[in-house]
Design a protein around this motif. Structure first.
Motif, PDB file in Angstrom:
ATOM      1  N   UNK A 272       0.842  -1.197   0.000  1.00 30.25           N
ATOM      2  CA  UNK A 272       0.000   0.000   0.000  1.00 30.25           C
ATOM      3  C   UNK A 272       0.878   1.249   0.000  1.00 30.25           C
ATOM      4  N   UNK A 273       0.642   2.124  -0.956  1.00 31.64           N
ATOM      5  CA  UNK A 273       1.440   3.338  -1.085  1.00 31.64           C
ATOM      6  C   UNK A 273       1.388   4.185   0.182  1.00 31.64           C
ATOM      7  N   UNK A 274       0.206   4.281   0.819  1.00 30.54           N
ATOM      8  CA  UNK A 274       0.075   5.116   2.007  1.00 30.54           C
ATOM      9  C   UNK A 274       0.993   4.682   3.137  1.00 30.54           C
ATOM     10  N   UNK A 275       1.142   3.382   3.334  1.00 26.74           N
ATOM     11  CA  UNK A 275       2.027   2.896   4.389  1.00 26.74           C
ATOM     12  C   UNK A 275       3.489   3.169   4.047  1.00 26.74           C
ATOM     13  N   UNK A 276       3.841   3.053   2.774  1.00 28.65           N
ATOM     14  CA  UNK A 276       5.221   3.375   2.395  1.00 28.65           C
ATOM     15  C   UNK A 276       5.499   4.867   2.619  1.00 28.65           C
ATOM     16  N   UNK A 277       4.496   5.702   2.336  1.00 23.38           N
ATOM     17  CA  UNK A 277       4.656   7.132   2.607  1.00 23.38           C
ATOM     18  C   UNK A 277       4.864   7.366   4.098  1.00 23.38           C
ATOM     19  N   UNK A 278       4.114   6.639   4.935  1.00 20.64           N
ATOM     20  CA  UNK A 278       4.271   6.782   6.380  1.00 20.64           C
ATOM     21  C   UNK A 278       5.681   6.401   6.817  1.00 20.64           C
ATOM     22  N   UNK A 279       6.219   5.333   6.249  1.00 22.35           N
ATOM     23  CA  UNK A 279       7.586   4.924   6.589  1.00 22.35           C
ATOM     24  C   UNK A 279       8.589   6.005   6.220  1.00 22.35           C
ATOM     25  N   UNK A 280       8.409   6.619   5.056  1.00 23.84           N
ATOM     26  CA  UNK A 280       9.328   7.672   4.620  1.00 23.84           C
ATOM     27  C   UNK A 280       9.256   8.878   5.547  1.00 23.84           C
ATOM     28  N   UNK A 281       8.049   9.274   5.931  1.00 25.76           N
ATOM     29  CA  UNK A 281       7.903  10.410   6.848  1.00 25.76           C
ATOM     30  C   UNK A 281       8.537  10.088   8.193  1.00 25.76           C
ATOM     31  N   UNK A 282       8.286   8.874   8.696  1.00 28.73           N
ATOM     32  CA  UNK A 282       8.838   8.494   9.996  1.00 28.73           C
ATOM     33  C   UNK A 282      10.362   8.534   9.983  1.00 28.73           C
ATOM     34  N   UNK A 283      10.998   8.024   8.938  1.00 33.26           N
ATOM     35  CA  UNK A 283      12.460   8.048   8.870  1.00 33.26           C
ATOM     36  C   UNK A 283      12.993   9.462   8.687  1.00 33.26           C
ATOM     37  N   UNK A 284      12.174  10.332   8.118  1.00 28.03           N
ATOM     38  CA  UNK A 284      12.631  11.701   7.918  1.00 28.03           C
ATOM     39  C   UNK A 284      12.883  12.443   9.214  1.00 28.03           C
ATOM     40  N   UNK A 285      12.189  12.072  10.287  1.00 32.49           N
ATOM     41  CA  UNK A 285      12.348  12.798  11.552  1.00 32.49           C
ATOM     42  C   UNK A 285      13.716  12.533  12.187  1.00 32.49           C
ATOM     43  N   UNK A 286      14.101  11.282  12.445  1.00 33.70           N
ATOM     44  CA  UNK A 286      15.449  11.079  12.999  1.00 33.70           C
ATOM     45  C   UNK A 286      16.552  11.525  12.052  1.00 33.70           C
ATOM     46  N   UNK A 287      16.276  11.533  10.742  1.00 28.95           N
ATOM     47  CA  UNK A 287      17.299  11.991   9.794  1.00 28.95           C
ATOM     48  C   UNK A 287      17.499  13.489   9.870  1.00 28.95           C
ATOM     49  N   UNK A 288      16.420  14.238  10.132  1.00 22.59           N
ATOM     50  CA  UNK A 288      16.518  15.698  10.065  1.00 22.59           C
ATOM     51  C   UNK A 288      16.718  16.353  11.413  1.00 22.59           C
ATOM     52  N   UNK A 289      16.100  15.825  12.482  1.00 22.58           N
ATOM     53  CA  UNK A 289      16.199  16.503  13.776  1.00 22.58           C
ATOM     54  C   UNK A 289      16.687  15.599  14.899  1.00 22.58           C
ATOM     55  N   UNK A 290      16.853  14.329  14.642  1.00 20.01           N
ATOM     56  CA  UNK A 290      17.197  13.415  15.719  1.00 20.01           C
ATOM     57  C   UNK A 290      18.651  13.023  15.801  1.00 20.01           C
ATOM     58  N   UNK A 291      19.500  13.586  14.939  1.00 18.22           N
ATOM     59  CA  UNK A 291      20.921  13.253  14.995  1.00 18.22           C
ATOM     60  C   UNK A 291      21.250  11.867  14.484  1.00 18.22           C
ATOM     61  N   UNK A 292      20.372  11.265  13.691  1.00 16.31           N
ATOM     62  CA  UNK A 292      20.587   9.903  13.198  1.00 16.31           C
ATOM     63  C   UNK A 292      20.623   9.866  11.677  1.00 16.31           C
ATOM     64  N   UNK A 293      21.140  10.924  11.081  1.00 19.94           N
ATOM     65  CA  UNK A 293      21.143  11.022   9.619  1.00 19.94           C
ATOM     66  C   UNK A 293      21.905   9.869   8.982  1.00 19.94           C
ATOM     67  N   UNK A 294      23.073   9.552   9.498  1.00 15.13           N
ATOM     68  CA  UNK A 294      23.889   8.505   8.890  1.00 15.13           C
ATOM     69  C   UNK A 294      23.223   7.147   9.027  1.00 15.13           C
ATOM     70  N   UNK A 295      22.572   6.899  10.165  1.00 10.80           N
ATOM     71  CA  UNK A 295      21.874   5.623  10.333  1.00 10.80           C
ATOM     72  C   UNK A 295      20.729   5.492   9.326  1.00 10.80           C
ATOM     73  N   UNK A 296      20.000   6.579   9.101  1.00 16.47           N
ATOM     74  CA  UNK A 296      18.908   6.539   8.129  1.00 16.47           C
ATOM     75  C   UNK A 296      19.468   6.313   6.724  1.00 16.47           C
ATOM     76  N   UNK A 297      20.592   6.958   6.402  1.00 16.14           N
ATOM     77  CA  UNK A 297      21.197   6.748   5.080  1.00 16.14           C
ATOM     78  C   UNK A 297      21.564   5.283   4.873  1.00 16.14           C
ATOM     79  N   UNK A 298      22.065   4.632   5.905  1.00 19.38           N
ATOM     80  CA  UNK A 298      22.427   3.220   5.768  1.00 19.38           C
ATOM     81  C   UNK A 298      21.187   2.361   5.535  1.00 19.38           C
TER      82      UNK A 298
END
Length: 727
Positions: free
Chosen positions: A477-503
């Motif tokens: 389902x596209x909506x759930x994949x969108x939710x996953x992308x939004x969720x990962x965007x938070x630790x990547x942008x404000x949570x100090x976990x950018x490198x972990x998200x990139x991996x």
């Protein structure tokens, strides 16, 4: 018709794909989107979700329950005392610092002839202080508080004093409903000979079951401005109006006070702030330690918050509190539905039930609670929440809504943090709840829950990645994949976990023939490059999307296009870089999939990013322009590339989708004379050859003959005129 067209060109930047062969495309963006701006709407929702939760997300709040020793003793608990006398300091504060609410003088006049008053008041707006002042103004001497846990019938005649004032507040809803005219009449008869008075606070929304009580009810007017309350209390505590005003004029104090008052504090909170400011003023040798004051206020707020949450004494109300914390500021219906879903996970009413009357349970189940046991107004009061009538953005434009929100904006994050940190047995159900809501049909719901999961992932990254985010990412389902992308965007942008998200994204981007969900993971990885990693590192995101652009999967192609559109929507200065990448894909004949995916990406940008109109005139009533049309008019350097990409796509492998997209533009711009003229000028630039000109003329004809859901004669006339001039 295909014989007349040379290979299409893409502006000044490169060449495009070959001409269409007339067959229906097997891939593309679907059958057309006649409501433009999906990415722009999504980003508006995402910004709203981040604003609602993000500002307080990393303030863990209290961790009550840790490092606390609880002693249990065998002595029998004593019944609470019925009366507690108030000290003289309370009366002094009420006399000196009271700021009357609206209509208070008239209220005093109306109650002068009765000795029992049921005072309806809004919680957190100083009802207790107003009641005490009312008693003082009516001549009360000693004043007492009655314990709300004891029945009024316990107030015996021998315990009453002459010319005394009594205050009863904090009644439960059940206690308010149990008040009877017989009880209150009896109190009136006992108090009148003594010249004493009783004020009972009845919260707004609480139900008085006995209609005979109406004669005793009075309503407290609107509370005074918080700034006036603060000034009055400072004047009293500093014993000087001049000193209070000087203190409030200090720059650091003024800033702190302004921010504090923006949070719509209760009257009691304002009085506490005045007390702490006065203490800091008196001990600071002329300086004021504002940081100490604010820290003390935060500690007090945390204590009050814990006490409030612990008083939510039934599961439905606590589930509503958690649902409201997650969806603070969204429609009431969403909050109520989510609360019901959480409750179903924590307390299944069907569990252990049987229709066999011959079976007896050793421990009978408690009866289901009465769904009519309390009104919405009562729940709102207990939750310290409110309903506001407003409008909210949606896929189909702004729509009216009754939104539910906490009175104090910090309660939302505080509830989520408290439940996550302190209730270990609830956490598995909470995770299942998050995972379920990530597949909700509402984009608002998915955006808010994904943001919350992302914020919690800054503290429990691997756990939530495995339990919630990756299952979303693997979904069909596209909506759930969108939710996953939004969720990962938070630790990547404000949570100090950018490198972990990139991996994580690199792992998901790698093709894996043995993984049945590889295509879904690659599609999610493409979306993370747009919504998560893109805003902070756009050029790295473009490189990641280019790596994925050779995928033959349609979901991956559309995800790439959405992410490119999202990058432009976040920062329109990236338009040139994004369009250049697409031009490069269209000219790269070593990778045929990139050519088709380049066409899809261009159409996604054309359909999903819009810009608000800068002016509205008599004939110009559209609210949004397609962003690429706006750029074609306002950024001359992009004009040839945008026209060339339209030319290539109208003649490319997904030409039917391109025609639908251009028709969607026509429906959007029809109400606006300026955008109609702009679309005509762009059509003239697109028609570089006879074949493309014929396509555009046929489309313009179709727009006026029922081939579009709405006729668009004005834009059709503009396109036809422009094509006749360039013939």
């Amino acid at each position: 018709m295909a014989d007349e067209a040379p290979p299409p060109t893409v502006g000044a930047a490169g060449t495009g794909a070959g001409t269409a062969d007339g067959d229906a495309p097997s891939r593309g963006v679907g059958s057309g989107v006649l409501n433009l701006g999906a990415v722009s709407t999504t980003n508006e929702l995402l910004r709203a979700a981040q604003a609602t939760m993000g500002a307080y997300a990393f303030n863990r709040g209290t961790v009550a329950g840790r490092d606390v020793t609880v002693h249990y003793h065998g002595a029998e608990a004593k019944a609470p005392e019925l009366l507690r006398r108030l000290g003289p300091d309370s009366a002094d504060a009420v006399r000196a610092a009271f700021v009357p609410p609206e209509g208070f003088a008239e209220l005093s006049r109306l109650v002068g002839g009765v000795h029992v008053v049921l005072l309806r008041a809004t919680p957190r707006e100083g009802a207790d202080t107003a009641a005490l002042r009312l008693l003082l103004d009516l001549g009360a001497g000693p004043m007492y508080r009655l314990d709300p846990r004891r029945p009024l019938a316990d107030l015996a005649v021998e315990s009453l004093e002459a010319a005394a004032g009594y205050l009863l507040s904090g009644l439960s809803d059940a206690a308010v409903r149990s008040l009877t005219c017989l009880d209150v009449d009896g109190l009136e008869a006992r108090l009148r000979p003594l010249g004493s008075r009783l004020v009972i606070i009845v919260p707004v929304g609480a139900t008085l079951a006995d209609q005979g009580l109406r004669g005793y009810v009075r309503t407290l007017g609107a509370s005074p401005a918080a700034a006036d309350v603060l000034t009055a209390h400072l004047r009293w505590r500093l014993r000087s109006a001049v000193a209070a005003e000087e203190l409030l004029r200090r720059a650091e104090v003024a800033v702190a006070v302004r921010e504090f008052l923006q949070g719509e504090p209760s009257c009691r909170d304002v009085a506490d702030l005045a007390r702490l400011l006065a203490e800091a003023h008196g001990t600071g040798g002329g300086a004021v330690d504002v940081a100490w004051v604010l820290d003390a206020m935060r500690q007090r707020a945390a204590e009050h918050f814990d006490a409030w949450f612990d008083r939510l004494d039934d599961l439905p109300l606590r589930c509503t509190a958690v649902a409201l914390a997650l969806f603070n500021g969204l429609p009431f219906e969403i909050v109520n539905y989510a609360a019901a879903r959480l409750r179903s996970r924590l307390d299944d009413p069907a569990a252990m039930r049987t229709t066999d009357t011959g079976i007896r349970l050793v421990n009978p189940l408690a009866p289901r609670p009465d769904p009519f046991r309390e009104t919405r107004a009562v729940r709102l009061r207990r939750l310290r929440a409110r309903i506001t009538h407003t409008t909210l953005p949606s896929r189909y434009g702004d729509t009216p809504a009754q939104v539910m929100s906490y009175d104090d904006a910090e309660y939302g994050p505080a509830v989520i943090n408290r439940v996550w940190d302190e209730y270990d047995d609830v956490r598995p159900a909470l995770v299942d709840w998050f995972r379920e809501l990530g597949g909700d049909p509402s984009e608002q719901v998915r955006t808010w829950v994904a943001t919350a999961v992302g914020l919690l992932a800054t503290r429990a990254f691997e756990y939530l990645l495995n339990a919630v985010i990756e299952p979303w990412a693997r979904s069909g389902a596209k909506g759930q994949r969108e939710a996953a992308a939004i969720a990962l965007g938070v630790p990547a942008s404000v949570g100090g976990l950018t490198e972990q998200v990139r991996r994580v994204v690199r792992a998901w981007s790698t093709p894996d023939d043995e993984d049945d969900d590889a295509a879904e993971l690659r599609a999610t990885a493409a979306r993370v490059y747009g919504s998560g990693l893109g805003p902070s590192a756009p050029h790295q995101a473009l490189a990641g999307l280019e790596y994925l652009a050779d995928s033959p999967d349609n979901d991956v192609a559309n995800a790439i296009g959405l992410s490119l559109a999202e990058l432009i929507d976040w920062d329109d200065k990236l338009a040139a870089a994004v369009l250049t990448v697409i031009v490069r894909w269209l000219g790269d004949r070593r990778y045929p999939e990139r050519i088709t995916n380049g066409h899809i990406a261009f159409l996604r940008i054309a359909l999903d990013v819009t810009r608000k109109a800068e002016a509205v005139g008599e004939d110009d009533d559209t609210l949004r322009w397609p962003l690429l049309l706006y750029f074609a008019e306002t950024r001359p350097e992009l004009w040839p590339t945008i026209a060339g990409l339209w030319h290539a796509t109208l003649n490319g492998p997904i030409f039917q989708d391109a025609q639908w997209a251009l028709s969607s533009w026509a429906v959007t711009v029809e109400p606006d004379r300026r955008s109609c003229e702009a679309m005509g000028r762009l059509a003239g630039a697109i028609a570089r050859d006879i074949r493309t000109r014929k396509i555009l003329l046929q489309l313009a004809h179709d727009w006026t003959t029922g081939r579009n859901p709405e006729p668009t004669p004005r834009v059709a006339a503009s396109v036809i005129q422009a094509l006749s001039e360039t013939k």
